[in-house]
Design a protein around this motif. Structure first.
Motif, mmCIF file in Angstrom:
data_model
loop_
_atom_site.group_PDB
_atom_site.id
_atom_site.type_symbol
_atom_site.label_atom_id
_atom_site.label_comp_id
_atom_site.label_asym_id
_atom_site.label_seq_id
_atom_site.Cartn_x
_atom_site.Cartn_y
_atom_site.Cartn_z
ATOM 1 N N LEU A 102 0.843 -1.192 0.000
ATOM 2 C CA LEU A 102 0.000 0.000 0.000
ATOM 3 C C LEU A 102 0.878 1.241 0.000
ATOM 4 C CD1 LEU A 102 -2.626 -1.051 2.723
ATOM 5 C CD2 LEU A 102 -2.664 -1.515 0.262
ATOM 6 N N ALA A 103 0.491 2.242 -0.819
ATOM 7 C CA ALA A 103 1.263 3.482 -0.897
ATOM 8 C C ALA A 103 0.405 4.580 -1.499
ATOM 9 C CB ALA A 103 2.522 3.280 -1.751
ATOM 10 N N ASP A 104 0.662 5.801 -1.079
ATOM 11 C CA ASP A 104 0.027 6.976 -1.670
ATOM 12 C C ASP A 104 0.874 7.379 -2.875
ATOM 13 O OD1 ASP A 104 -1.225 9.349 -2.274
ATOM 14 O OD2 ASP A 104 -0.921 10.279 -0.324
ATOM 15 N N LEU A 105 0.672 6.685 -3.997
ATOM 16 C CA LEU A 105 1.576 6.806 -5.139
ATOM 17 C C LEU A 105 1.610 8.201 -5.742
ATOM 18 C CD1 LEU A 105 0.966 3.434 -7.035
ATOM 19 C CD2 LEU A 105 2.948 4.078 -5.648
ATOM 20 N N TRP A 106 0.504 8.908 -5.687
ATOM 21 C CA TRP A 106 0.440 10.210 -6.345
ATOM 22 C C TRP A 106 0.225 11.356 -5.360
ATOM 23 C CZ3 TRP A 106 -1.879 5.840 -8.726
ATOM 24 C CH2 TRP A 106 -1.200 5.396 -9.860
ATOM 25 N N ASN A 107 0.563 11.110 -4.081
ATOM 26 C CA ASN A 107 0.520 12.168 -3.058
ATOM 27 C C ASN A 107 -0.829 12.877 -3.016
ATOM 28 O OD1 ASN A 107 3.127 11.646 -2.194
ATOM 29 N ND2 ASN A 107 4.058 13.138 -3.574
ATOM 30 N N ARG A 108 -1.896 12.068 -3.000
ATOM 31 C CA ARG A 108 -3.253 12.614 -2.985
ATOM 32 C C ARG A 108 -3.955 12.430 -1.646
ATOM 33 N NH1 ARG A 108 -6.461 9.436 -6.474
ATOM 34 N NH2 ARG A 108 -5.021 7.740 -5.931
ATOM 35 N N GLY A 109 -3.268 11.791 -0.691
ATOM 36 C CA GLY A 109 -3.913 11.539 0.597
ATOM 37 C C GLY A 109 -4.794 10.313 0.590
ATOM 38 N N VAL A 110 -4.526 9.357 -0.309
ATOM 39 C CA VAL A 110 -5.247 8.086 -0.352
ATOM 40 C C VAL A 110 -4.241 6.965 -0.537
ATOM 41 C CG1 VAL A 110 -7.301 9.166 -1.347
ATOM 42 C CG2 VAL A 110 -5.614 8.107 -2.865
ATOM 43 N N LEU A 111 -4.600 5.770 -0.109
ATOM 44 C CA LEU A 111 -3.732 4.609 -0.277
ATOM 45 C C LEU A 111 -4.095 3.867 -1.556
ATOM 46 C CD1 LEU A 111 -3.532 3.147 3.347
ATOM 47 C CD2 LEU A 111 -1.742 4.383 2.094
ATOM 48 N N ASP A 112 -3.141 3.761 -2.467
ATOM 49 C CA ASP A 112 -3.292 2.938 -3.653
ATOM 50 C C ASP A 112 -2.788 1.533 -3.326
ATOM 51 O OD1 ASP A 112 -4.090 5.245 -5.396
ATOM 52 O OD2 ASP A 112 -2.061 5.898 -4.884
ATOM 53 N N VAL A 113 -3.164 0.560 -4.155
ATOM 54 C CA VAL A 113 -2.859 -0.845 -3.887
ATOM 55 C C VAL A 113 -2.031 -1.404 -5.039
ATOM 56 C CG1 VAL A 113 -3.813 -3.122 -3.390
ATOM 57 C CG2 VAL A 113 -5.037 -1.070 -2.634
ATOM 58 N N ILE A 114 -0.897 -2.008 -4.712
ATOM 59 C CA ILE A 114 -0.003 -2.579 -5.714
ATOM 60 C C ILE A 114 0.085 -4.082 -5.457
ATOM 61 C CG2 ILE A 114 2.277 -2.461 -6.756
ATOM 62 C CD1 ILE A 114 1.241 0.304 -4.392
ATOM 63 N N VAL A 115 -0.215 -4.886 -6.495
ATOM 64 C CA VAL A 115 -0.292 -6.342 -6.340
ATOM 65 C C VAL A 115 0.676 -7.020 -7.305
ATOM 66 C CG1 VAL A 115 -1.763 -8.381 -6.497
ATOM 67 C CG2 VAL A 115 -2.709 -6.230 -5.632
ATOM 68 N N ALA A 116 1.522 -7.902 -6.767
ATOM 69 C CA ALA A 116 2.428 -8.719 -7.576
ATOM 70 C C ALA A 116 1.846 -10.124 -7.673
ATOM 71 C CB ALA A 116 3.817 -8.758 -6.950
ATOM 72 N N ASN A 117 1.692 -10.604 -8.904
ATOM 73 C CA ASN A 117 1.114 -11.918 -9.152
ATOM 74 C C ASN A 117 2.162 -12.896 -9.672
ATOM 75 O OD1 ASN A 117 -1.845 -11.352 -8.713
ATOM 76 N ND2 ASN A 117 -1.434 -9.834 -10.300
ATOM 77 N N GLN A 118 2.095 -14.137 -9.198
ATOM 78 C CA GLN A 118 3.010 -15.173 -9.662
ATOM 79 C C GLN A 118 2.695 -15.517 -11.117
ATOM 80 O OE1 GLN A 118 5.424 -16.229 -7.787
ATOM 81 N NE2 GLN A 118 6.186 -18.109 -8.730
ATOM 82 N N ASN A 119 3.717 -15.461 -11.970
ATOM 83 C CA ASN A 119 3.519 -15.716 -13.400
ATOM 84 C C ASN A 119 2.452 -14.809 -13.992
ATOM 85 O OD1 ASN A 119 5.404 -17.750 -14.070
ATOM 86 N ND2 ASN A 119 4.136 -19.284 -13.059
ATOM 87 N N GLY A 120 2.332 -13.615 -13.438
ATOM 88 C CA GLY A 120 1.303 -12.694 -13.907
ATOM 89 C C GLY A 120 1.770 -11.255 -13.835
#
Length: 600
Positions: A481-499
């Motif tokens: 989880l990270a506020d990727l664009w400094n907007r005051g919200v948490l964005d979600v980053i997902v790493a998938n196996q073979n995806g």
């Protein structure tokens, strides 16, 4: 336990599996899955009902990363899909200190390239790993990447990279954001660890970050050149033939000393995830390890050594398949609950995920936990891997995102029946790959949706993943989880196996306020890992701690994000630095990122 009783348990386990496998499997769809129309309607409905909506934007953000699994020794080919089922990882770092979160992801094939996505501040990213020297790290003979965590081990102000592998772990020094210099030999890291988890922590409070690495397969196993096929766990419940645990004390000047056994960490359980936080209020970071094929372990830290207290605290009660560790103050009580993911396949095997909540009236050395996952509604995920707590709708309560899915091959053919036969076998059968039936392109816990549970703040979570835009069924592994664009919200980053790597951009109901804190240690370690912020607002409080790695093969952003609901005022923030110093900030402004340096 007597041999007769052990044999009886194996027989019962086999009967349980085989009997249930004769029944058809139906996945129940949560009520929130129904009636979602067009994307516009879905967005409006989600914002109205749940206060947020997630849109997958990886391609438009110029991120087209796809993870690849390793190809191991041909002797392991019959069950290669299972053995090579891990490696997808994601970690968040601001490597150049420009104030914008960047993303590091790993590939797990021989010769595959890792990527560091530099945040260009315009909604897009650029992969700069090759030009900075941290892309080509899966060279033949050195193993392959399985995860990464970032920490400023020399306190120069820039986050350094620890890369874990099924192979040679690597430490890279960050040269002020302009490149990375390999520092593995100088640090004194071992030549080979089959690791799935690592955590930065300052366990002795000396202001220098130490390092924990947990082994999975034994460190004498080279999965590309196996000398024996007897490399699997000796038991599905009490396996102790996995990799060792490593605790590296930071000696300064880029050097580390391995001290695990000396300080009380002596275990060969199959570690899949670890996390560190001060769970007992002692001022020292404790260490929680989620183990596959066995019980979880909790190592209490008194500042000089560790003591394993899983049994006495309750978390070591029943063996499961621990695959993730996440901490969160889910009841806004100033205390951390612990979430551990396991396996749940309806109609086949229900281990259930664990939500370890501190028992009322227990604390300190007498701390006890009870598993309230069923009561809170977060028990049944799937074949669950990565999990993270975060306030995704900024309502002031921590929500929970969980990845699921193990091996997705032929949708119409399942490996569960053969898996069950092995699971009920004697240790000599389980431990040898030769005894496992071939996968033959069958699925095992495959094509499962992610889970996203929103917290009502009163002890109940509601599953809303599909309703808020998360519909894919890749085999999920790490989530950050990270506020990727400094907007005051948490964005979600997902790493998938073979995806693919997925980036879920979050849109939140604008009436909900927020506040963020970015801490920098002075006497404490400069990354401020282990610092706690307790926020007081509107008669409520919540504690968060700066983490050196959590979930499964993941690391969230360093800054701490608090949702505030409709409150437009915070009473105070109290920071407890790892050095023990206490700092109070009266009425910090809302809807702002506060950058705080430890007082001298």
């Amino acid at each position: 336990m007597t041999e007769a009783l052990v044999a009886r348990r194996r027989v019962l386990l086999s009967i349980f599996f085989v009997g249930l496998l004769a029944a058809p499997i139906f996945l129940k769809q949560p009520s929130a899955f129904r009636g979602v129309g067009s994307e516009t309607d879905a967005r409006s409905s989600a914002l109205s009902r749940y206060g947020f909506f997630l849109e997958e934007v990886a391609h438009s953000a110029n991120i087209d990363f796809v993870h690849h699994a390793p190809v191991l020794d041909a002797k392991l080919a019959p069950i290669m899909p299972e053995i090579a089922s891990m490696g997808a990882s994601v970690s968040i770092v601001d490597y150049d200190r420009d104030g914008w979160p960047d993303i590091y992801v790993v590939d797990s094939r021989d010769g595959g390239k890792n990527a560091l996505y530099h945040n260009l501040r315009d909604g897009t990213f650029k992969d700069v790993a090759a030009e900075l020297g941290i892309a080509n790290l899966n060279r033949s003979g050195s193993g392959v990447s399985t995860g990464a965590v970032w920490g400023d081990y020399d306190n120069d102000g820039y986050e350094d990279l620890l890369l874990i592998k099924w192979g040679r772990p690597e430490l890279y020094h960050n040269d002020q954001g302009r490149g990375f210099t390999r520092a593995t030999e100088e640090a004194g890291l071992p030549s080979w660890i089959n690791a799935n988890t690592a955590v930065w922590l300052d366990f002795d409070g000396d202001g220098l970050l130490d390092l924990f690495i947990g082994g999975y397969y034994s460190e004498d196993v080279d999965l590309w050149h196996v000398t024996t096929t007897k490399i699997m766990p000796e038991s599905f419940e009490y396996a102790k033939n996995g990799g060792r645990k490593y605790l590296f004390r930071n000696l300064g000047q880029g050097r580390f000393e391995e001290v695990s056994e000396k300080l009380g960490i002596d275990s060969r359980r199959w570690s899949l995830a670890a996390g560190s936080a001060d769970l007992r209020g002692s001022g020292h970071p404790d260490l929680f390890i989620a183990n596959d094929y066995g019980v979880s372990e909790l190592y209490a830290n008194d500042g000089t050594r560790f003591q394993e207290v899983g049994g006495q605290t309750g978390i070591g009660f029943a063996p499961k398949s621990g695959m993730s560790v996440a901490f969160g103050d889910i009841l806004n009580s100033g205390r951390f609950a612990i979430y551990v993911s396991n396996i749940s396949e309806e109609g086949i095997l229900i281990q259930g995920n664990n939500l370890w909540v501190p028992k009322e009236g227990s604390s300190g050395k007498d701390l006890k936990y009870e598993n309230l996952a069923g009561d809170f509604g977060v028990e049944l995920g799937g074949w669950s891997f990565g999990a993270q707590f975060g306030d995704l709708n900024n309502d002031g309560n921590l929500d929970l995102f969980v990845t699921n899915g193990f091996v997705s091959l032929d949708k119409n053919r399942s490996y569960w029946y053969d898996f069950a036969k092995v699971a009920g076998g004697h240790s000599s059968i389980i431990a040898d790959v030769k005894n496992w039936p071939a996968f033959d392109n069958r699925s095992l816990g495959g094509y499962q949706p992610k889970r996203l549970w929103i917290n009502d703040g009163a002890g109940k979570f509601a599953e809303v993943a599909r309703a808020v835009g998360v519909t894919e069924t890749y085999d999920g592994r790490a989530v950050a989880l990270a506020d990727l664009w400094n907007r005051g919200v948490l964005d979600v980053i997902v790493a998938n196996q073979n995806g693919p790597l997925l980036i879920y951009k979050n849109t939140v109901e604008p009436q909900n306020a927020w506040i963020e804190f970015e801490l920098e240690g002075v006497t404490s370690n400069r990354s401020a890992i282990g610092a706690q912020v307790t926020l007081y607002w509107g008669g409520r409080l919540q504690v968060q701690e700066v983490s050196g790695g959590s979930g499964f093969a993941a690391q969230n952003q360093r800054r701490l994000h608090f949702g505030l609901g409709k409150s437009d005022r915070v009473d105070k923030a109290v920071i407890r630095w790892p050095s023990g110093k206490i700092q109070m900030i009266e009425e910090p402004a809302v809807r702002q990122l506060h950058k705080l340096k430890e007082p001298a």
